[in-house]
Structure formats: C-alpha cells, structure tokens
Design a protein around this motif. Structure first.
Motif, PDB file in Angstrom:
ATOM      1  N   LYS A   1       0.726  -1.366  -0.064  1.00  0.00           N
ATOM      2  CA  LYS A   1       0.063   0.030  -0.114  1.00  0.00           C
ATOM      3  C   LYS A   1       0.811   1.311   0.075  1.00  0.00           C
ATOM      4  N   THR A   2       1.910   1.505   0.854  1.00  0.00           N
ATOM      5  CA  THR A   2       2.713   2.409   1.120  1.00  0.00           C
ATOM      6  C   THR A   2       3.289   2.702  -0.132  1.00  0.00           C
ATOM      7  N   HIS A   3       4.073   1.683  -0.655  1.00  0.00           N
ATOM      8  CA  HIS A   3       4.773   1.593  -1.878  1.00  0.00           C
ATOM      9  C   HIS A   3       4.145   2.151  -3.087  1.00  0.00           C
TER      10      HIS A   3
ATOM     11  N   ILE B   1      -1.699  10.221   3.757  1.00  0.00           N
ATOM     12  CA  ILE B   1      -1.676   9.878   5.045  1.00  0.00           C
ATOM     13  C   ILE B   1      -1.366   8.494   5.180  1.00  0.00           C
ATOM     14  N   ASP B   2      -0.242   7.998   5.530  1.00  0.00           N
ATOM     15  CA  ASP B   2       0.135   6.603   5.510  1.00  0.00           C
ATOM     16  C   ASP B   2      -0.205   6.039   6.948  1.00  0.00           C
ATOM     17  N   ASP B   3      -0.873   4.923   6.704  1.00  0.00           N
ATOM     18  CA  ASP B   3      -1.244   3.991   7.835  1.00  0.00           C
ATOM     19  C   ASP B   3      -2.143   4.428   8.952  1.00  0.00           C
ATOM     20  N   ILE B   4      -3.267   4.682   8.535  1.00  0.00           N
ATOM     21  CA  ILE B   4      -4.345   5.426   9.419  1.00  0.00           C
ATOM     22  C   ILE B   4      -4.813   4.065  10.240  1.00  0.00           C
TER      23      ILE B   4
HETATM   24 MG    MG Z   1       2.755   0.814   4.946  1.00  0.00          MG
END
Ligand code: MG
Ligand code: ADP
Length: 261
Positions: A117-119, A171-174
């Motif tokens: 997801k982050t990538h 917004i990463d990792d809510i």
């Molecule tokens: Mg992540």
C-alpha cells in the motif's frame, strides 16, 4: 552600443540580471549551431526559450519532490505491477494521470501489512509530482501529533491551512497506532476541512468495519468514512505480504543451492 567582442560578456551579464541561466549557458553554442544550420532569428530564440522553460520545469519538480517528503525509492521503477490484481492495475494507471485531483477525489488503499500500500501510493505520488502537482506524504501518527501540538498552541487553523496547500495529502497507515479521543478529533477536523476541497490518499490495514477502533465513537466513525468515501477510488490489495514472500524466497535459495551440491 557595446563593441562586438564585448557583446558576449555584456549579454552574459544581462542574462544574469534577468535570471535566465539556461539562456546564459546556451546562447553562444546555440548561436554557432543556428549559423551553421542557417536558422531564423526566431528559431534561435525559440530554442533558447525552450531550454529555459525546461530547466524551470525540472527545478520546480525537484523542489516539489523535496517538499513532498515522499519515500525516495518507492516509485513505479521499483514496483512490480504484475503483483496487483488486474482491476487495481488499471485503476492505478488512471490515477497516475492525476485527473482525480481536479475532482478532489480521495484514494483509499486497503490491504494487509506488506501488501504494498505505502509503496503504491508513494509511486502514484511521485507520478503526480512529475506532472507538477503538490503532494505531501506523512505518517498518520506524525500528522496527528503535529495537529495536536498546533491545537494546544491555538494555531490549528494555520496548520490546517498549511496542509490545505497541497493538491494531495498522503496519510500513511491510518489506524496503525492507537490514538486517544483528543488525537482522533484533530484528525477528524483535518478530514472534514479537506472534504471536497483537495484530495486525500490514505493507506490502512484496517477495513472500514474496524474503523471504530480509530475514531472511538460510532457517529464520528460514520462521519469520517462518509466524507472520505463520497468521492473516492478504493484500492483493495488483498495480496500476500511482499516482504514475507521475498524473505521466504531468499531463505529458499541457499537451501536449493545446497541441494544442488
Ligand atoms: Mg505501509
Ligand atoms: P504496506 O504499506 O502494505 O504494509 P509496503 O508498501 O510497505 O506495504 O511494502 C512492504 C515492502 O515490500 C516494501 O519494501 C515495498 O517496497 C515492497 N513491495 C511491496 N509490494 C511491492 C511490489 N509490488 N513491487 C515491489 N516491491 C514491493
């Protein structure tokens, strides 16, 4: 009028005053080329103007990239698109063209830890920056802390305005870190503030059904989800962890080599 031999020196000085570095660097070499090719004055001037415009575009993108705080290596160059479900891959292609920003749509990426997801959102972010858009990447827990400090110092409005300047806020990792009610309130304020004005791109390991863990009470949870989803693209990454798969693969290799001995 300057003597012919002085022209280059004076011109260099004028171009410095006018802040035209690409003109300054290229005019002499381009003039030689233009003479050889018997180009018109207009074509020569256009060539220099093009170079200046391109240099400015590059500088702007470098500036935007630095300001974006996007993880440096997490681009499509290092991302294996083949792992994505076909539907997600085609959504990603469209998102990378950036039209969703004009419609202030949100992008919500869900999936288990390590699914990419982050990538993926970083890679889209990089594409958007290259198109000239303003993007900011921030870990949710840091964002919440920053907003909370701003609230305590009675400058929450100013902090929200700062985030509002970006076309997309990643917004990463809510939901990854448990926050107390006060912390969640400021996050909700931010979501409400950006609603229908600019885009939010977020990643979460938690499906909506578990978002009450994030926003604590059912009303706020429903209101947050409602605003985020209203104009949004949802990316479902139901994939095995990339990290896990690759550590398995690297553990396998030496074993296979040994077998081969
Ligand atoms: Mg992540
Ligand atoms: P998540 O945010 O879903 O927990 P990450 O995006 O942090 O997952 O991915 C975990 C690691 O695996 C990172 O190092 C990331 O670069 C890598 N990764 C995940 N998916 C891919 C992919 N499709 N291609 C290349 N690397 C990937």
């Amino acid at each position: 009028m300057a003597a012919k031999s002085d022209v280059k020196a004076v011109l260099t000085e004028r171009l410095r005053e006018l802040h035209l570095p690409a003109f300054r660097e290229c005019f002499s070499e381009e003039a030689d080329r233009a003479r050889k090719a018997s180009s018109s004055y207009e074509r020569y001037l256009l060539e220099l103007a093009d170079r200046e415009a391109e240099a400015r575009r590059q500088n702007r993108i470098e500036r935007l990239l630095r300001a974006s705080k996007l993880p440096a290596g997490k681009t499509f160059e290092t991302f294996d698109m083949g792992r994505l479900p076909v539907k997600v891959a085609s959504q990603v292609k469209v998102l990378s063209e950036g039209a969703f920003l004009e419609r202030s749509e949100n992008v919500l990426a869900f999936g288990n830890p390590g699914s990419g997801k982050t990538h993926l959102l970083s890679a889209i972010g990089h594409e958007l920056v290259h198109l000239g858009h303003k993007v900011l990447f921030v870990a949710c827990s840091l964002l919440v802390q920053e907003l909370l400090v701003a609230k305590k110092e009675l400058r929450l409005g100013r902090a929200l305005k700062k985030f509002g300047k970006f076309d997309a806020l990643v917004i990463d990792d809510i939901g990854y870190v448990q926050h107390d009610r006060e912390e969640m309130e400021v996050l909700f304020t931010l979501l409400a503030d950006r609603y229908e004005r600019t885009s939010i791109m977020l990643t979460s390991n938690l499906p909506f059904s578990k978002w009450e863990q994030i926003f604590k009470d059912p009303m706020t949870t429903a209101a947050a989800i409602d605003r985020l989803v209203h104009h949004s693209v949802i990316l479902e990454l139901n994939l095995p962890s990339y990290r896990l798969e690759h550590s398995k693969a690297s553990r396998k290799k030496p074993a296979q080599q040994e077998q081969g001995k």
